[in-house]
Design an enzyme around this catalytic site. Structure first.
Site, PDB file in Angstrom:
ATOM      1  N   LYS A  44       0.782  -1.135   0.042  1.00  0.00           N
ATOM      2  CA  LYS A  44       0.079  -0.135   0.091  1.00  0.00           C
ATOM      3  C   LYS A  44       0.726   1.234  -0.008  1.00  0.00           C
ATOM      4  CE  LYS A  44      -3.446  -0.845  -0.397  1.00  0.00           C
ATOM      5  NZ  LYS A  44      -4.115  -1.149  -1.778  1.00  0.00           N
ATOM      6  N   HIS A  99       7.309  -7.215  -2.226  1.00  0.00           N
ATOM      7  CA  HIS A  99       7.021  -6.541  -1.018  1.00  0.00           C
ATOM      8  C   HIS A  99       8.194  -7.320   0.072  1.00  0.00           C
ATOM      9  CE1 HIS A  99       3.476  -4.408  -2.317  1.00  0.00           C
ATOM     10  NE2 HIS A  99       2.871  -5.645  -2.373  1.00  0.00           N
ATOM     11  N   SER A 129      -4.825   3.073   4.094  1.00  0.00           N
ATOM     12  CA  SER A 129      -5.111   2.162   2.700  1.00  0.00           C
ATOM     13  C   SER A 129      -5.030   0.725   3.082  1.00  0.00           C
ATOM     14  CB  SER A 129      -3.733   2.471   1.902  1.00  0.00           C
ATOM     15  OG  SER A 129      -4.282   1.872   0.589  1.00  0.00           O
TER      16      SER A 129
END
Length: 287
Positions: A44, A99, A129
């Protein structure tokens, strides 16, 4: 934030898209190529945005592939089972998303000439988010309230674990010439200037018209209307966008609409404690 998960070297991974075998492969066996470009973020923080920018730069501003091939196929997450399957179809130079935190990133990267573009974002906006993202991801149990989300975030009990550890890990690379650091906020403030800087880092020369095309086709409005990157192609049993939009607002500072004064002061106190030894000026500090 509740979901079925496993823990690999201290990091939380949901079982719906990851296995320990996939993470082990990504860390120890995945072969990085010298011309690879890695789009690395904490979740995010602008992952899809940067993937779109990098793909548009790769194709000299031509948006054809961005309109015809899903972003998760042309810039796969190499630590996921699906991403490892899709990797064979990615053309060179490969743009690969991840990530993963620093300590379990592909070991072969550190012996290569591959480059990393690392995008970070104000953690308060990341948290907001994630809070809304949890409502549309079917494997999540919705957080009961925003305070519960704050606690989970500060304790690192979210996707990919602690934001603080992710940032501190990757900031070990900030002076490496193969590592480019940028923030979500910089992209918003000056997208064209950011694209020019990214091109320079990648050694990619684009004329003004190509740069203008990159900027146009990586705008929030364009991406939100593009089914190849707005997540509408993702099965509804994974991401139910009847409960909300994957591309929600695309702004900075939305945290101010969610945090109370007390919550903001609490977050700032924990932030200062956790990040006190990191010698870096955050671009969003006054936002």
């Amino acid at each position: 934030m509740s979901f079925e998960h496993f823990i690999y070297k201290g990091v939380i991974f949901p079982t719906n898209a990851y296995t320990e075998e996939c993470i082990h492969f990504a860390e120890n066996e995945f072969q990085v190529l010298d011309d690879d470009i890695y789009n690395v973020t904490y979740p995010k923080s602008g992952t899809h945005w940067m993937a779109e920018i990098l793909n548009l730069i790769k194709y000299n501003g031509d948006p054809t592939i961005c309109k015809t091939v899903p972003v998760f196929s042309r810039s796969p997450w190499y630590e996921t089972a699906e991403g490892q399957t899709n990797m064979k179809d990615v053309t060179s130079p490969r743009i690969i998303s991840s990530h993963l935190p620093f300590h379990i990133f592909a070991k072969s990267y550190f012996k290569s000439n591959a480059k990393i573009v690392y995008t970070m974002r104000n953690p308060k906006d990341v948290l907001v988010s994630l809070f809304h993202f949890a409502k549309i991801l079917c494997f999540y149990k919705d957080p009961e309230n925003f305070q519960e989300m704050i606690e989970a975030f500060l304790q690192g009990k979210t996707l990919y674990g602690s934001w603080f550890d992710h940032i501190k890990g990757w900031m070990q690379m900030k002076d490496d010439p193969k590592f480019f650091l940028i923030t979500y906020e910089e992209l918003q403030q000056d997208l064209r200037g950011s694209v020019v800087r990214i091109c320079k880092f990648l050694g990619k020369e684009l004329d003004d018209a190509a740069i203008d095309s990159v900027v146009e086709h990586s705008s929030f409005r364009t991406m939100k209307d593009n089914k190849m990157c707005n997540f509408t192609l993702v099965p509804q049993d994974f991401c139910d966008q009847t409960k909300g939009s994957f591309m929600r607002k695309g702004i900075s500072g939305d945290w101010k609409n969610h945090f109370t004064v007390a919550q903001n002061e609490y977050f700032d106190r924990i932030f200062q404690e956790k990040m006190k030894d990191l010698n870096i000026n955050f671009f969003w500090k006054e936002s």
